[in-house]
Design a protein around this motif. Structure first.
Motif, PDB file in Angstrom:
ATOM      1  N   ASP A  27       0.897  -1.287   0.016  1.00 25.91           N
ATOM      2  CA  ASP A  27      -0.184  -0.329   0.153  1.00 25.91           C
ATOM      3  C   ASP A  27       0.785   1.340  -0.184  1.00 25.91           C
ATOM      4  OD1 ASP A  27      -1.758  -1.257  -0.208  1.00 25.91           O
ATOM      5  OD2 ASP A  27      -2.614  -1.322   1.801  1.00 25.91           O
ATOM      6  N   LYS A  42       1.308   2.469  -3.561  1.00 24.51           N
ATOM      7  CA  LYS A  42       1.811   2.508  -4.655  1.00 24.51           C
ATOM      8  C   LYS A  42       0.833   3.890  -5.494  1.00 24.51           C
ATOM      9  CE  LYS A  42      -1.411  -1.282  -3.496  1.00 24.51           C
ATOM     10  NZ  LYS A  42      -3.012  -2.164  -3.114  1.00 24.51           N
ATOM     11  N   THR A  89      -1.344   2.895  -9.117  1.00 24.41           N
ATOM     12  CA  THR A  89      -2.685   1.800  -9.162  1.00 24.41           C
ATOM     13  C   THR A  89      -3.395   2.448  -8.805  1.00 24.41           C
ATOM     14  OG1 THR A  89      -3.546  -0.113  -8.827  1.00 24.41           O
ATOM     15  CG2 THR A  89      -1.312   0.184  -7.428  1.00 24.41           C
ATOM     16  N   PHE A  90      -4.905   2.420  -8.857  1.00 19.69           N
ATOM     17  CA  PHE A  90      -6.381   2.720  -8.682  1.00 19.69           C
ATOM     18  C   PHE A  90      -6.752   1.389  -7.733  1.00 19.69           C
ATOM     19  CE2 PHE A  90      -6.148   5.705 -11.936  1.00 19.69           C
ATOM     20  CZ  PHE A  90      -6.258   6.806 -11.187  1.00 19.69           C
ATOM     21  N   ALA A  91      -6.365   0.086  -7.903  1.00 13.91           N
ATOM     22  CA  ALA A  91      -6.109  -0.987  -7.137  1.00 13.91           C
ATOM     23  C   ALA A  91      -6.187  -0.339  -4.802  1.00 13.91           C
ATOM     24  CB  ALA A  91      -5.576  -2.253  -7.343  1.00 13.91           C
ATOM     25  N   HIS A 129      -9.130   3.092   1.023  1.00 17.18           N
ATOM     26  CA  HIS A 129      -9.006   3.913   0.261  1.00 17.18           C
ATOM     27  C   HIS A 129      -9.079   5.557   1.575  1.00 17.18           C
ATOM     28  CE1 HIS A 129     -11.672   6.356  -2.059  1.00 17.18           C
ATOM     29  NE2 HIS A 129     -13.100   6.499  -0.413  1.00 17.18           N
ATOM     30  N   ASN A 138       0.289   2.000 -14.957  1.00 14.36           N
ATOM     31  CA  ASN A 138      -1.217   2.279 -14.004  1.00 14.36           C
ATOM     32  C   ASN A 138      -1.969   1.506 -14.427  1.00 14.36           C
ATOM     33  OD1 ASN A 138      -3.285   2.747 -12.616  1.00 14.36           O
ATOM     34  ND2 ASN A 138      -3.177   4.979 -11.472  1.00 14.36           N
ATOM     35  N   GLY A 171      -7.861  -0.133 -11.701  1.00 15.36           N
ATOM     36  CA  GLY A 171      -8.311  -0.693 -10.173  1.00 15.36           C
ATOM     37  C   GLY A 171     -10.051  -0.212  -9.895  1.00 15.36           C
ATOM     38  N   THR A 172     -10.323   0.591  -8.576  1.00 14.94           N
ATOM     39  CA  THR A 172     -11.504  -0.068  -7.905  1.00 14.94           C
ATOM     40  C   THR A 172     -12.080   1.640  -8.249  1.00 14.94           C
ATOM     41  OG1 THR A 172     -10.777   0.156  -5.638  1.00 14.94           O
ATOM     42  CG2 THR A 172     -11.548  -2.230  -7.052  1.00 14.94           C
ATOM     43  N   ASN A 217     -11.516   5.690  -6.674  1.00 14.01           N
ATOM     44  CA  ASN A 217      -9.911   6.370  -6.429  1.00 14.01           C
ATOM     45  C   ASN A 217      -9.798   7.203  -7.711  1.00 14.01           C
ATOM     46  OD1 ASN A 217      -9.055   4.993  -3.958  1.00 14.01           O
ATOM     47  ND2 ASN A 217     -10.173   3.121  -5.420  1.00 14.01           N
ATOM     48  N   ASP A 218     -10.229   6.830  -8.442  1.00 16.22           N
ATOM     49  CA  ASP A 218     -10.082   7.103  -9.887  1.00 16.22           C
ATOM     50  C   ASP A 218     -10.290   8.325  -9.925  1.00 16.22           C
ATOM     51  OD1 ASP A 218     -12.287   5.522 -10.092  1.00 16.22           O
ATOM     52  OD2 ASP A 218     -11.923   5.550 -12.061  1.00 16.22           O
TER      53      ASP A 218
END
Length: 437
Positions: A168, A171, A188-190, A199, A228, A231-232, A235-236
């Motif tokens: 984490d 990232k 990454t947006f994971a 998050h 990148n 991800g989820t 976040n983006d």
């Protein structure tokens, strides 16, 4: 006209690729994959990489000099080989820069899939800035040995971030370069969703960063999303809220083109096939789709205004108002390409790097379905929701292509040899000239 299992697999891969979505994937049954892993020979021995318009040897070895440009393998031109391998790695639309990324990692396996196991490889090559074409015959190696070579590839110090399992705290990062310029990197947006601690920590990071940017009166912000792969949500979208002055939504339109999920008995689940249609009905696949896509129009089914996707989002109170320099490369995909497209669409953004594999105007995403073909057991996955992204039309952005930079910059051959970042150096030089002016 397939005669073998792999012939049939290659046909399915061609169809998967033709549909044009980076979320597509077709894979062999696990038993077949395990069998391939036990093959002791037949595979090309060395990793290759696309640098400065050429495919070169990306591995120090005693047979072909590292950095040599490949001309042909077993009498087939390297350009033809690469084109034939494109089908194994899907990207949005007709993008090819992203395919080079996939081929970089899986070249030996894909070559074996397309051309079969080879006892030897007759390779023609030439050194950089030389017209002399040389030839060398290489012995094949095993599947596992190739990946050992790949894990010792020459470019690893530069590109390992794309393959690494990041912790984490690895990232994302931020640094202030000088009194007027800062550099925000998001690999990454994971990063979890609204309910997860990762998050929440990312939100605190963004709030702190942009508060500092405001206090320091930063004029130029380099936003670096190279490598990148997505991800989820959200976040983006949250990150974009700190970079824009406009109201926005996740997409303008989202739709599916079927009323009921077809061939439910072949859906990839752990439920026995003969009860799958009943189980899928019980689980509510079709009810879920009807609820999410209630508007029927021209034989398609659209989301309505109640969808979270169409929620109007506001810029952050600490949103950056200066000049944005967006760094992208072919690894940018999915949620990262949605983010990059929205940033690229704003007038205060200059995009530098290479065409992303994710589309500018839209893509297929959100809801994946997987099928197992009944005889071959080949697995094929794809996302079924068509998305039109909330971006303006731009003259340099083409339909059916990835996000295209304003300044196309790739790593130079010299910087590849020295593991240097050509793209970041270009941005810093651009800013230096701007300050001098």
């Amino acid at each position: 006209q397939s005669n073998t299992f792999l012939d049939f697999y290659n046909i399915i891969c061609q169809l998967t690729d033709f549909e044009g979505s980076l979320h597509n994937n077709t894979s062999l049954p696990q038993k077949y994959e395990d069998k391939l892993r036990l093959e002791n020979d037949g595979y090309f021995p060395y990793p290759i990489i696309w640098i400065a318009g050429k495919w070169i040897v990306n591995y120090k070895n005693e047979h072909i000099p590292h950095g040599a440009e490949l001309i042909s393998i077993n009498s087939t031109p390297i350009a033809e080989i690469i084109s034939n391998l494109y089908k194994y790695y899907t990207t949005d639309g007709v993008n090819t820069t992203g395919k080079r990324v996939g081929i970089r990692g899986g070249f030996s396996k894909y070559y074996r899939f397309n051309y079969g196991r080879q006892e030897k490889f007759v390779v023609t090559y030439k050194m950089r800035e030389s017209d002399i074409i040389e030839s060398k015959t290489l012995e094949s190696i095993s599947y596992s040995q190739y990946y050992k070579h790949f894990n010792k590839r020459y470019s690893k110090p530069y590109d390992q971030i794309y393959y690494a399992d990041l912790k984490d705290n690895q990232k994302y990062k931020y640094e202030q370069i000088n009194s007027s310029t800062s550099h925000l990197t998001v690999y990454t947006f994971a990063l979890g969703n609204e309910k997860t601690e990762s998050h929440k920590i990312y939100l605190s990071f963004l709030d702190s960063v942009f508060n500092n940017i405001k206090i320091a009166n930063i004029e130029n912000l380099i936003v670096d999303v190279r490598y990148n792969g997505g991800g989820t949500d959200p976040n983006d979208l949250v990150t974009y809220s700190y970079l824009t002055q406009r109201k926005f939504q996740e997409n303008k339109e989202a739709w599916i083109n079927f009323k009921k999920v077809p061939y439910l008995k072949y859906i990839d689940t752990n439920v026995p096939r003969f009860v799958r249609p009943i189980a899928m009905a019980f689980l509510g696949y079709n009810r879920l789709f009807r609820k999410q896509f209630p508007l029927e129009k021209n034989a398609n089914f659209y989301q309505d205004a109640s969808s979270d996707d169409h929620q109007i989002r506001q810029p952050s109170n600490n949103a950056f108002t200066g000049n944005i320099y967006l760094l992208i490369n072919p690894e940018v995909a999915s949620a990262a390409s949605l983010f990059s497209a929205m940033v690229a669409g704003d007038e205060n953004t200059t995009v530098i790097g290479e065409e992303a594999m994710g589309g500018y105007y839209g893509h297929n995403g959100h809801t994946p379905l997987g099928y197992i073909l009944p005889k071959s057991k080949i697995e094929t996955y794809f996302s079924v929701v068509n998305l039109e992204q909330d971006v303006p039309k731009k003259s340099n952005q083409k339909y059916n292509r990835g996000i295209i930079p304003d300044y196309e910059v790739s790593q130079s051959y010299e910087d590849y040899l020295n593991h240097k970042d050509t793209q970041l150096a270009f941005v810093l030089e651009l800013l230096s000239k701007k300050n001098m002016e």
